[in-house]
Design an enzyme around this catalytic site. Structure first.
Site, short mmCIF file in Angstrom:
data_model
loop_
_atom_site.label_atom_id
_atom_site.label_comp_id
_atom_site.label_asym_id
_atom_site.label_seq_id
_atom_site.Cartn_x
_atom_site.Cartn_y
_atom_site.Cartn_z
CB SER A 158 39.36 30.19 31.82
OG SER A 158 39.27 28.91 31.23
CB THR A 200 41.58 34.73 40.44
OG1 THR A 200 40.63 33.81 40.98
CG2 THR A 200 42.19 35.53 41.57
#
Length: 611
Positions: free
Chosen positions: A266, A269
Site C-alpha cells: 500500500s 516505504t
C-alpha cells in the site's frame, strides 16, 4: 563446550543477568564456540562471511546473500504469541499458553549448535537515553553469521549498551536457531518451525529459519510484538508498524511530523522515503525517520504525543524500487553503503544485482546471471518468464545511508507527532484523503483499515482484507484491549494529533488507470492535512471525514484531468453504506471492544444514511 565465563570475561561482558542467560542457552544448544559481537566487528565478520561463501560481493561495499528457497518470508501461521494468561488471546495473535510453547522450543533447540558458534548480539532498539530505553535492550543469540550482519545494520549493537543497564535484568532474551532448513517440512503437516514470543516473560524463541523477521529478532519480534505487549502491560507507550516522516516548510520554518500504518503493498516505504515534487521542492523538504516501526508515547513535560523509530536501519523490499518510485532507496544502497541484498538476481561474473522493476526490462545479456534460487538464467527455456528476483527480495542498509534522513533521527527525545494516517490500497470507496478530528473515530478508522485482498474470490465482492492499524501480523494481545490502549495513550495528549485516511490507488472504473499520480505528489494531501490541523483551511465535511476542496490542495506543477480530480475528492455514498456492513462484521470478532468505538461506528453509519 567452551568455558562460558572465560569467554564473557575476555569480551568484557559484565552484566550478570546476561551472563547467566548466555550460559543457560550455551548448555541447551551445545554450542562449540561463543562469540560476543559489537558493531565494530562488522568488517571482520563480512570478510569471514565472504571467505565462507555465506555472502558474495555485489560491488564495492555491497554484498549479496541468498536464503534457502523455502525460507523467503515471514510465516504467520507458525508465529505465536505465548503468555500465561488466556485473556491475552486475540483474533490475530495466534495465542498459545507459554507452558506449552517454552518446553517445545527448548526441546527443538537442544543440541542444535553442536560444532557451531553461538553469536551473542547485545543490542538496543532505541537511541541511548530514550524515555523508552528500558524496553529497548535485548540480547539475541544466533548460530547464523549473516543474521549478525543484518542485526548490526538494523539495531545498535554493542556490549556497552548492555553492561550499564539501569535494571540489569530488564532485557529481552532472544534466541534464534536456524535448524536444518532442507528438512523442516516448511508448509506441510510436519512443519517443524516455530517463531514464538513469550510476551509476559520478555523472551523470544525462534526455530527453523534464517530469513528476515524470523531471524532478526530485534526487528519484528522485539520491536513490534514484544514492544506492543510491553507498552500495553506498562501503560507507557504504543508500538506500531508505522512509517515516520518530517515535513519542513522552508519559507516559514514550520515543521510537522506524520506517522502512519499501511498494509502490505500500500505504498508505505515509498511514502516514508518520499521527496517533494518538483513544483514544491523549493519550499518543502521531507525528512525520513523510518519506514516500518514507530514507538509512540506522551511526554509528561509538555503533554504532547511523541514518536521515534526504534530501528537503526531499513529492511526494504527491492521489488519495483527504481529512480521513479523511490530514488532515495536506490541512493541508500549505492556502492560503499555496506548494504546487504537478499534473494535478488545476481551476476556471478560482474557482481551486479537486479530485481523486477529496477529497470523496465531485465538485462538482455544473461551471461553470469542467476535467479533468486541460484539457477542460471541462461538455462531457462524461452517460455520461462518466472521472476529473476523473489517478490519479497530485500535490502538491508543503515538509516544513515538514506540521503534525506532527518538530522535528528537519533535524538533520544523523539519528535512530536502532528498527524496519524492510515492507508490501504483500494481502487474505489476511499478518496485521496479524508481527515478525522475525533479521537475515537480516528482509532475506529485504524481498526477498520483494509486493503483489497489478492484472494478476492474468498470474500464478498468488494470486501477488504482488514488489517487493524496495519498490525494484523504483529498483534501481541487481544484487539479490544488494544483499542482501549490506543484511546488511553493518545487520549492523554494535551494537543491531539489529527487523524486521516489516505489512498493513492483509486482507479478509473472503465480503463483502470490510476486517478492520482502518487509518489512525490503524495506530499500534497499531507500538506493540506497539516494546514487543516493548523486552522489554515477548512475543507468539506462528509459523513466519513473532512475532504479537501480543489482550491485548498496545492496542485502547483501538476496536470491531473478534472474528471479524475473530482473523483478522488469525493465519496461514493452507496459504496460506503455497503462498507459499513463489512466493518460491523469485522469489529464483532473482537472481545472487550470499547463502547466509544461502537459509538463511532454508529455515528458514521447514521451520517451515511442521512447523506
Amino acid at each position: 563446550m567452551p568455558d562460558v565465563e572465560d569467554v564473557l570475561d575476555a569480551a568484557g561482558l559484565r552484566n550478570e543477568a546476561v551472563r547467566a542467560y548466555v550460559a543457560h542457552w550455551a548448555g541447551v544448544t551445545g554450542a562449540e564456540r561463543i562469540e560476543v559481537v559489537s558493531a565494530a566487528d562488522d568488517a571482520r565478520l563480512v570478510r569471514e562471511a565472504l571467505d565462507a561463501g555465506e555472502i558474495e560481493p555485489a560491488g564495492e561495499g555491497r554484498y549479496y546473500s541468498r536464503s534457502y528457497y523455502k525460507d523467503t518470508a515471514r510465516s504467520e501461521e507458525r508465529t505465536v504469541v505465548a503468555t500465561s494468561n488466556p485473556s491475552d488471546k486475540g483474533v490475530y495473535n495466534n495465542w498459545r499458553p507459554s507452558e506449552e510453547m517454552k518446553p517445545l522450543l527448548e526441546d527443538k533447540m537442544r543440541g542444535q549448535l553442536a560444532g557451531k558458534t553461538m553469536y551473542v548480539i547485545p543490542y538496543l532498539m532505541s537511541p541511548p537515553g530514550s524515555p523508552l530505553e528500558k524496553y529497548a535492550a535485548g540480547v539475541e543469540l544466533t548460530d547464523n553469521r549473516t543474521v549478525v550482519l543484518h542485526m548490526i545494520r538494523m539495531a545498535r549493537v554493542g556490549i556497552d549498551l548492555i553492561n550499564e543497564l539501569a535494571e540489569p535484568d530488564h532485557f529481552v532474551r532472544a534466541v534464534h536457531v536456524t535448524g536444518d532448513l532442507p528438512n523442516l517440512g516448511q508448509g506441510t503437516a510436519d512443519d517443524q518451525r516455530w517463531f514464538v514470543t513469550v510476551a509476559d516473560e520478555r523472551t523470544i524463541l525462534h526455530y527453523g529459519s534464517s530469513y528476515g523477521g524470523n531471524a532478526l529478532l530485534g526487528k519484528i519480534a522485539h520491536g513490534l510484538r514484544q514492544a506492543a505487549y510491553d507498552g500495553w502491560a506498562s501503560r507507557d507507550f504504543l508500538s506500531e508498524q508505522f512509517m515516520l516522516i518530517g515535513i519542513t516548510d522552508k519559507q516559514t520554518g514550520k515543521k510537522w511530523h506524520v506517522c502512519g500504518g499501511f498494509p502490505s503493498a500500500s505504498g508505505k516505504t515509498n511514502l516514508a522515503m518520499m521527496l517533494a515534487p518538483e513544483g514544491l521542492g523549493d519550499r518543502y523538504h521531507v525528512s525520513f525517520y523510518g519506514d516500518d516501526i514507530a514507538w509512540l508515547w506522551v511526554d509528561p513535560s509538555d503533554g504532547r504525543l511523541y514518536g521515534m523509530n526504534p530501528e537503526f536501519g531499513v529492511f526494504g523490499v527491492a521489488k519495483d524500487t527504481n529512480e521513479r518510485t523511490n530514488p532515495t532507496a536506490l541512493e541508500s544502497v549505492a556502492e560503499r553503503t555496506e548494504v546487504l541484498f537478499t534473494n535478488v538476481a545476481y551476476n556471478t561474473d560482474t557482481h551486479e544485482v537486479w530485481w523486477e522493476g529496477k529497470t523496465p526490462a531485465p538485462p538482455s545479456d544473461v551471461t553470469g546471471w542467476h535467479d533468486w534460487k541460484g539457477e542460471k538464467i541462461s538455462d531457462r527455456s524461452a517460455r520461462d518468464d518466472s521472476p529473476w528476483a523473489h517478490p519479497n527480495s530485500r535490502f538491508t542498509t543503515t538509516l544513515a545511508n538514506v540521503p534525506n534522513v532527518a538530522e535528528d533521527f537519533e535524538d533520544p527525545k523523539g519528535v512530536p507527532i502532528d498527524g496519524i494516517i492510515f492507508g490501504g490500497r483500494t481502487s474505489d470507496r476511499e478518496p485521496l484523503v479524508r481527515a478525522i478530528t475525533d479521537l475515537a473515530e480516528g482509532v475506529y478508522d485504524g481498526l477498520t483499515l483494509g486493503a483489497e485482498a489478492t484472494f478476492a474470490a474468498e470474500g464478498v465482492d468488494g470486501q477488504l482484507r482488514y488489517d487493524p492499524m496495519s498490525m494484523r501480523p504483529f498483534m501481541a494481545y487481544a484487539e479490544g484491549d488494544y483499542a482501549e490502549h490506543w484511546l488511553r495513550i493518545v487520549g492523554a495528549a494535551t494537543e491531539q494529533p489529527i487523524f486521516a485516511h489516505v489512498n493513492w490507488f483509486q482507479k478509473d472504473p472503465d480503463d483502470g488507470h490510476f486517478l492520482w499520480p502518487g509518489y512525490r505528489d503524495n506530499l500534497r494531501p499531507l500538506l493540506w492535512l497539516m494546514q487543516l490541523k493548523d486552522g489554515e483551511v477548512t475543507g468539506r465535511r462528509t459523513p466519513v471525514g473532512i475532504l479537501p476542496t480543489e482550491e485548498e490542495l496545492d496542485l502547483t506543477g501538476m496536470d491531473v484531468p478534472q474528471e479524475d480530480l473530482d473523483r478522488v475528492l469525493s465519496i461514493d455514498v452507496d459504496r460506503w453504506r455497503q462498507e459499513m456492513g463489512f466493518r460491523e462484521e469485522h469489529l464483532q470478532q473482537f472481545d472487550r471492544l470499547p463502547e466509544s468505538i461502537w459509538e463511532a461506528h454508529r455515528r458514521v453509519t447514521a451520517a451515511l444514511e442521512e447523506g
